[in-house]
Write an enzyme that holds these catalytic residues in place. Structure first.
Site, PDB file in Angstrom:
ATOM      1  N   GLU A  37       0.871  -1.172   0.000  1.00  0.00           N
ATOM      2  CA  GLU A  37       0.000   0.000   0.000  1.00  0.00           C
ATOM      3  C   GLU A  37       0.914   1.231   0.000  1.00  0.00           C
ATOM      4  O   GLU A  37       1.822   1.307   0.831  1.00  0.00           O
ATOM      5  CB  GLU A  37      -0.884   0.033   1.250  1.00  0.00           C
ATOM      6  CG  GLU A  37      -1.846   1.202   1.220  1.00  0.00           C
ATOM      7  CD  GLU A  37      -2.614   1.438   2.521  1.00  0.00           C
ATOM      8  OE1 GLU A  37      -2.298   0.804   3.541  1.00  0.00           O
ATOM      9  OE2 GLU A  37      -3.537   2.281   2.495  1.00  0.00           O
ATOM     10  N   ARG A 261       5.798 -12.840   9.263  1.00  0.00           N
ATOM     11  CA  ARG A 261       6.462 -11.577   8.934  1.00  0.00           C
ATOM     12  C   ARG A 261       7.748 -11.464   9.737  1.00  0.00           C
ATOM     13  O   ARG A 261       7.930 -12.142  10.742  1.00  0.00           O
ATOM     14  CB  ARG A 261       5.527 -10.408   9.235  1.00  0.00           C
ATOM     15  CG  ARG A 261       5.219 -10.270  10.701  1.00  0.00           C
ATOM     16  CD  ARG A 261       4.420  -9.000  11.056  1.00  0.00           C
ATOM     17  NE  ARG A 261       4.475  -7.955  10.079  1.00  0.00           N
ATOM     18  CZ  ARG A 261       3.379  -7.356   9.572  1.00  0.00           C
ATOM     19  NH1 ARG A 261       2.187  -7.743   9.944  1.00  0.00           N
ATOM     20  NH2 ARG A 261       3.503  -6.377   8.707  1.00  0.00           N
ATOM     21  N   LYS A 271       4.492   0.381   9.833  1.00  0.00           N
ATOM     22  CA  LYS A 271       4.491   1.628   9.074  1.00  0.00           C
ATOM     23  C   LYS A 271       3.857   2.753   9.874  1.00  0.00           C
ATOM     24  O   LYS A 271       4.303   3.899   9.816  1.00  0.00           O
ATOM     25  CB  LYS A 271       3.744   1.441   7.745  1.00  0.00           C
ATOM     26  CG  LYS A 271       4.613   0.809   6.672  1.00  0.00           C
ATOM     27  CD  LYS A 271       4.073   1.107   5.283  1.00  0.00           C
ATOM     28  CE  LYS A 271       3.151  -0.006   4.825  1.00  0.00           C
ATOM     29  NZ  LYS A 271       2.695   0.192   3.432  1.00  0.00           N
TER      30      LYS A 271
END
Length: 564
Positions: A37, A261, A271
């Site tokens: 994104e 992850r 983020k």
RNA sequence: UGGGCCGUCGACUAAUGGUAGGUCAAGUGCCUUUGGAGCACUUUGUCUAGGUUCGAAUCCUAGCGGCCCAGCCA
């Protein structure tokens, strides 16, 4: 065991692809995608995903698209898409298709109409608050919305008017009609579209309704005929929904596969939190060398090879784990050790006067550029009567196991001479500000013809020839292995390391560094790996410390400190 | 607490019913004109309890522990 080379590193995702290839599930095709994104900069965690998505496709002659998941116009910006493209390229990967979820908005809209006509989706007039209340809890089933059983024609009409901009933000949504009693919350009639009157970075004002991730992602995969849609573990619960949409629509069945992850000690990979550090000015920007962003790491002096080797070594699994930062650092050192020229630099200078060295004499000493690379050649380094050495390399009262310079002790100046400390000069507060030595002319270059040994070799720089530089020394951005571990009422910023940046201004470098260009990487002998920062200018050099060398003395010292 | 996923050296990861191995870290020694690099060696591990089996990290059962999910974020 056996003497054959270690088997190709595999992992469960690769095994799935291998099986699919064997069974010819997708006619031998491997199609992946990396779907960021554009709402922030990429970080080292994304590097793992990138290496997987691109690496696996490359290995099997497949293809990888870079697809921006731009379904939320309020958070996304072109600045981020540009940085993401640059970071992927820098890491060394090439995308086949460059797409945006927004490329598919028309198709997605049509498919939504189809689901409405099929009675699989409905417009809900409930507020966000009411929808949440109707959703139930982890243990109790949800309740149907009163609008759940609207006629298809009415839903169609309402949905078209949503698109036409007749309704205010948040007044209505389109929902998939699945099962309000599902134990999987994602299946309790998830929202497919919301009304947002916002400018989109690519489609401008064309749309005022935007698809949600769950509706857009799998469909985008399907449009691109993605065979293996690799994502992180938190999407595991979304897979039934991913599959549901594809099934209802009868479109290409992409398969979602989830892996763990990356987590790193002393590092935050969120983020949202990285954005906060930038916005609050806790760091100097997204590319601050203390940031785990790819742009920060790059500015710090890391190489793409080091990152790729690191990612390859940590493996891929479904266990939630934390990699020690030392692992990452190992791979930068390993890479830089092989490729980077050595140079002498003194961070905290201490003046040394060699009393028996001729006053105005200058000698050009030969220095090896890289002992790991014979092809790197040699250079000349000027030697003279007054030098700088590292303050750490002198102790008036040497502790046990300290081998460096101290009164009466002889050491080697690298590529120079053996010197012996005779006297020291102190300032009013008793600090040693100057050290006097004598040298042995027979030891030119650093070898004693009589075969005598010294216990230590230290680096130096000729005072008259040295150039000045600013050097930025970085420590971990956080003081805790887990920066999220905080007392009640605190947030992760409480764990920020106040010493994460130390600016050393009076560093003295050997003159060959005068022409060092931005981005240039060096090993400052005995200190670590350094690179020329973006802020550097000719005559005003600025270096970043990428990573320190392993320091055996520091360990000894620490152990001694622990004992006392 | 409903659902999903996961438990192997200090960390990460292999072993796909048949010798528990690798990397990092830690430690020891060798070597060294970087206390760097390199080389050699060493320590430490299958969550627990039952079961199946000639044989279980692997299969079964039950426990225990961890992570994720109740955005009109992705």
């Amino acid at each position: 065991m056996d003497a054959s080379p270690s088997p190709a590193p595999s992992n469960f995702v690769r095994d799935i692809i291998l099986d699919d290839l064997k069974s010819n599930k997708y006619e031998g095709r491997v199609q992946t995608r990396f779907p960021p994104e554009p709402n922030g900069y990429l970080h080292i965690g994304h590097a793992k995903a990138i290496c997987l998505d691109f690496g696996l496709a490359d290995e099997f002659g497949g293809h990888t698209n870079l697809r921006f998941d731009d379904t939320n116009p309020e958070k996304e910006e072109t600045e981020y898409v540009e940085s993401i493209k640059a970071d992927v390229k820098w890491l060394g990967f090439h995308w086949d298709g460059l797409f945006y979820a927004s490329d598919y908005f028309d198709q997605l809209y049509e498919w939504a109409m189809k689901l409405i006509k099929d009675g699989k989706a409905y417009v809900d007039d409930l507020s966000a608050e009411e929808i949440r209340k109707h959703r139930g809890t982890l243990t109790e089933p949800g309740k149907d919305s009163p609008y759940r059983n609207r006629a298809a024609a009415e839903n169609l009409n309402l949905f078209e008017r949503m698109r036409a901009g007749e309704f205010a933000d948040g007044s209505r949504v389109l929902r998939a009609k699945i099962d309000m009693a599902s134990p999987n919350l994602n299946m309790r009639d998830p929202v497919m579209y919301r009304i947002v009157h916002a400018e989109h970075h690519r489609t401008g004002a064309k749309w005022c309704i935007y698809p949600m991730y769950d509706y857009a992602h799998g469909e985008s995969d399907s449009i691109e005929r993605v065979t293996h849609s690799i994502c992180t573990l938190e999407f595991e619960d979304h897979r039934p929904l991913y599959n549901w949409f594809i099934q209802q629509l009868g479109i290409f069945p992409s398969r979602q596969i989830e892996f763990d992850r990356l987590n790193l000690t002393y590092t935050l990979l969120s983020k949202r939190k990285l954005l906060q550090l930038v916005q609050e000015g806790r760091v100097r920007g997204w590319d601050d060398p203390r940031m785990p962003t790819l742009s920060g790491i790059r500015r710090r002096g890391y190489t793409p090879e080091a990152i790729r080797n690191f990612v390859a070594s940590i493996g891929v699994s479904k266990t939630t784990g934390v990699i020690e930062l030392a692992m990452l650092e190992h791979f930068v050192r390993e890479d830089l050790n092989k490729r980077v020229p050595r140079v002498m630099a003194v961070l905290r200078p201490l003046k040394v006067v060699i009393d028996n060295y001729p006053e105005n004499q200058v000698e050009e000493m030969d220095a090896v550029n890289n002992p790991e690379d014979a092809g790197a050649g040699t250079r000349k380094v000027p030697f003279s009567r007054v030098l700088y050495i590292e303050q750490d390399d002198f102790r008036e009262v040497p502790p046990p196991k300290y081998f460096r310079l101290s009164p009466g002790r002889e050491v080697r100046l690298r590529y120079g001479y053996f010197i012996t400390c005779t006297t020291v000069v102190k300032n009013a507060s008793g600090e040693v500000v100057e050290v006097h030595c004598t040298y042995d002319p027979a030891t030119r270059g650093g070898n004693a013809p009589d075969g005598r040994k010294v216990k230590s070799t230290i680096h130096w720089v000729s005072a008259a020839h040295a150039i000045d530089a600013e050097v930025r020394i970085y420590e971990n951005l956080f003081t805790k292995e887990d920066p999220n571990q905080v007392e009640d009422g605190q947030d992760f910023t409480a764990n920020l390391n106040p010493n994460s940046l130390e600016i050393v201004t009076g560093a003295k470098l050997e003159p060959s560094l005068a022409s060092a260009a931005v981005g240039g990487r060096y090993q400052f002998e005995r200190l670590g790996y350094f690179c020329v920062d973006l802020d550097s200018k000719p005559g005003a050099l600025v270096f970043n410390r990428t990573v320190a060398l392993k320091d055996a003395w520091a360990r000894v010292e620490k152990k001694q400190g622990a004992k006392s």
